[in-house]
Motif scaffolding. Structure first.
Motif, short mmCIF file in Angstrom:
data_model
loop_
_atom_site.label_atom_id
_atom_site.label_comp_id
_atom_site.label_asym_id
_atom_site.label_seq_id
_atom_site.Cartn_x
_atom_site.Cartn_y
_atom_site.Cartn_z
N ARG A 4 -30.51 -27.59 -11.93
CA ARG A 4 -29.87 -27.61 -13.20
C ARG A 4 -30.11 -26.23 -13.84
O ARG A 4 -29.11 -25.84 -14.48
CB ARG A 4 -30.37 -28.73 -14.04
CG ARG A 4 -30.27 -30.03 -13.72
CD ARG A 4 -30.37 -31.01 -14.81
NE ARG A 4 -29.42 -31.49 -15.41
CZ ARG A 4 -28.83 -32.75 -15.44
NH1 ARG A 4 -29.21 -33.65 -14.67
NH2 ARG A 4 -27.72 -33.04 -15.88
N GLU B 103 -27.51 -24.32 -12.03
CA GLU B 103 -26.04 -24.65 -12.21
C GLU B 103 -25.56 -24.04 -13.75
O GLU B 103 -24.30 -23.97 -13.71
CB GLU B 103 -25.89 -26.02 -12.30
CG GLU B 103 -26.12 -26.81 -10.79
CD GLU B 103 -26.41 -28.34 -10.80
OE1 GLU B 103 -26.13 -28.92 -11.90
OE2 GLU B 103 -26.51 -28.69 -9.81
N GLY B 104 -26.59 -23.96 -14.62
CA GLY B 104 -25.98 -23.76 -16.12
C GLY B 104 -26.09 -22.12 -16.21
O GLY B 104 -25.68 -21.84 -17.26
N GLY C 238 -25.53 -21.90 -20.73
CA GLY C 238 -25.10 -22.95 -20.04
C GLY C 238 -26.25 -23.84 -20.09
O GLY C 238 -26.26 -25.32 -20.19
N TRP C 239 -27.43 -23.52 -20.08
CA TRP C 239 -28.79 -24.27 -20.19
C TRP C 239 -28.63 -25.15 -21.51
O TRP C 239 -29.28 -26.14 -21.24
CB TRP C 239 -29.90 -23.14 -20.24
CG TRP C 239 -30.12 -22.52 -19.06
CD1 TRP C 239 -29.73 -23.05 -17.90
CD2 TRP C 239 -31.08 -21.73 -18.87
NE1 TRP C 239 -29.96 -22.11 -17.00
CE2 TRP C 239 -30.80 -21.19 -17.25
CE3 TRP C 239 -31.61 -20.97 -19.62
CZ2 TRP C 239 -31.63 -20.16 -16.72
CZ3 TRP C 239 -32.61 -19.61 -19.18
CH2 TRP C 239 -32.25 -19.43 -17.87
N TRP C 240 -28.25 -24.56 -22.69
CA TRP C 240 -28.20 -25.21 -24.00
C TRP C 240 -27.34 -26.54 -23.93
O TRP C 240 -27.37 -27.34 -24.77
CB TRP C 240 -28.21 -24.37 -25.14
CG TRP C 240 -28.77 -22.92 -24.90
CD1 TRP C 240 -28.29 -21.71 -25.30
CD2 TRP C 240 -30.00 -22.90 -24.48
NE1 TRP C 240 -29.12 -20.84 -24.87
CE2 TRP C 240 -30.34 -21.27 -24.31
CE3 TRP C 240 -31.19 -23.69 -24.00
CZ2 TRP C 240 -31.20 -20.70 -23.95
CZ3 TRP C 240 -32.45 -23.16 -23.38
CH2 TRP C 240 -32.40 -21.33 -23.51
N ARG C 241 -26.43 -26.28 -23.02
CA ARG C 241 -25.18 -27.42 -22.92
C ARG C 241 -25.70 -28.64 -22.40
O ARG C 241 -25.18 -29.56 -22.59
CB ARG C 241 -23.99 -26.73 -22.53
CG ARG C 241 -22.74 -27.61 -22.53
CD ARG C 241 -22.20 -27.97 -23.94
NE ARG C 241 -20.79 -28.37 -23.96
CZ ARG C 241 -20.59 -29.80 -24.49
NH1 ARG C 241 -21.85 -30.78 -24.74
NH2 ARG C 241 -19.58 -30.34 -24.28
N ASP C 242 -26.57 -28.63 -21.49
CA ASP C 242 -27.01 -29.84 -20.80
C ASP C 242 -28.07 -30.34 -21.26
O ASP C 242 -29.31 -29.82 -21.44
CB ASP C 242 -27.45 -29.19 -19.25
CG ASP C 242 -27.73 -30.19 -18.06
OD1 ASP C 242 -28.28 -31.35 -18.77
OD2 ASP C 242 -27.57 -29.83 -16.95
N LEU D 144 -31.05 -31.18 -19.06
CA LEU D 144 -31.83 -29.89 -18.82
C LEU D 144 -32.85 -29.65 -20.21
O LEU D 144 -34.00 -29.34 -19.99
CB LEU D 144 -31.05 -28.83 -18.55
CG LEU D 144 -31.54 -27.48 -18.09
CD1 LEU D 144 -32.94 -27.58 -17.29
CD2 LEU D 144 -30.62 -26.55 -17.84
#
Length: 178
Positions: A5, A8-9, A27-31, A34
């Protein structure tokens, strides 16, 4: 699963030959899954010695540090960049940091009453490159009389290998993996 993950982010901004190639971890904060896993994963890097307080620099270190603190059931202390006292009586510990990844010379600071003897401090951040902020945090913790446990980060991109030993830097990923 967490590592995939993270991959991916994440994305690099710019071309591989661009001298200004930059990391984009937003992108990490959007998942949500994660995000929920980052606190426990970073805390697990130092499971052998539980902290009594977690600290991290504003802003991403504060985001991640609070996730770790909540997971561990301990408090969080934010380290401010270029802080200024609210009044003459506002006592601060401040240290200059070496140049950071943007070649800025910042001061890192914390109110004196937030860290002290008896505290076991775990530093948390998203990324270590120059090591300027983690080095300054290490000095702040020492000056407060608290005990430094180490630094838990998502990505180790430390440019100086001796820094890893000095601050006991542990990470979920190494920059070569991105």
């Amino acid at each position: 699963m967490l590592r995939s993950r993270l991959h991916e982010g994440f994305r690099w901004l710019g071309d591989a030959t661009d001298p200004d190639l930059r990391a984009d971890p937003t992108g990490w904060w959007r998942d949500a899954d994660l995000l929920a896993g980052l606190g426990p994963a970073l805390a697990a890097l130092f499971s052998e010695t539980p902290p009594s307080v977690v600290t991290g620099p504003q802003s991403r270190g504060s985001l991640l540090g609070t996730l770790v603190a909540v997971h561990l059931g301990v408090s969080f202390v934010e380290l401010l960049k270029d802080p200024g006292p609210a009044a003459d009586s506002d006592a601060w510990l401040q240290v200059p940091a070496p140049p950071d990844y943007r070649d800025r010379h910042l001061r890192l600071g914390v109110r004196r009453n937030l860290l002290g003897p008896g505290d076991r401090v775990l530093f948390v951040d998203d990324w270590v490159a120059t090591g300027a902020q983690v080095e300054a945090a290490h000095t702040l913790v020492a000056r407060s009389g608290a005990a430094w446990l180490g630094a838990a980060v998502i990505v180790d991109a430390a440019e100086r290998s001796h820094l890893r030993r000095k601050v006991d830097l542990r990470s979920l990923l190494h920059v070569r993996e991105l």
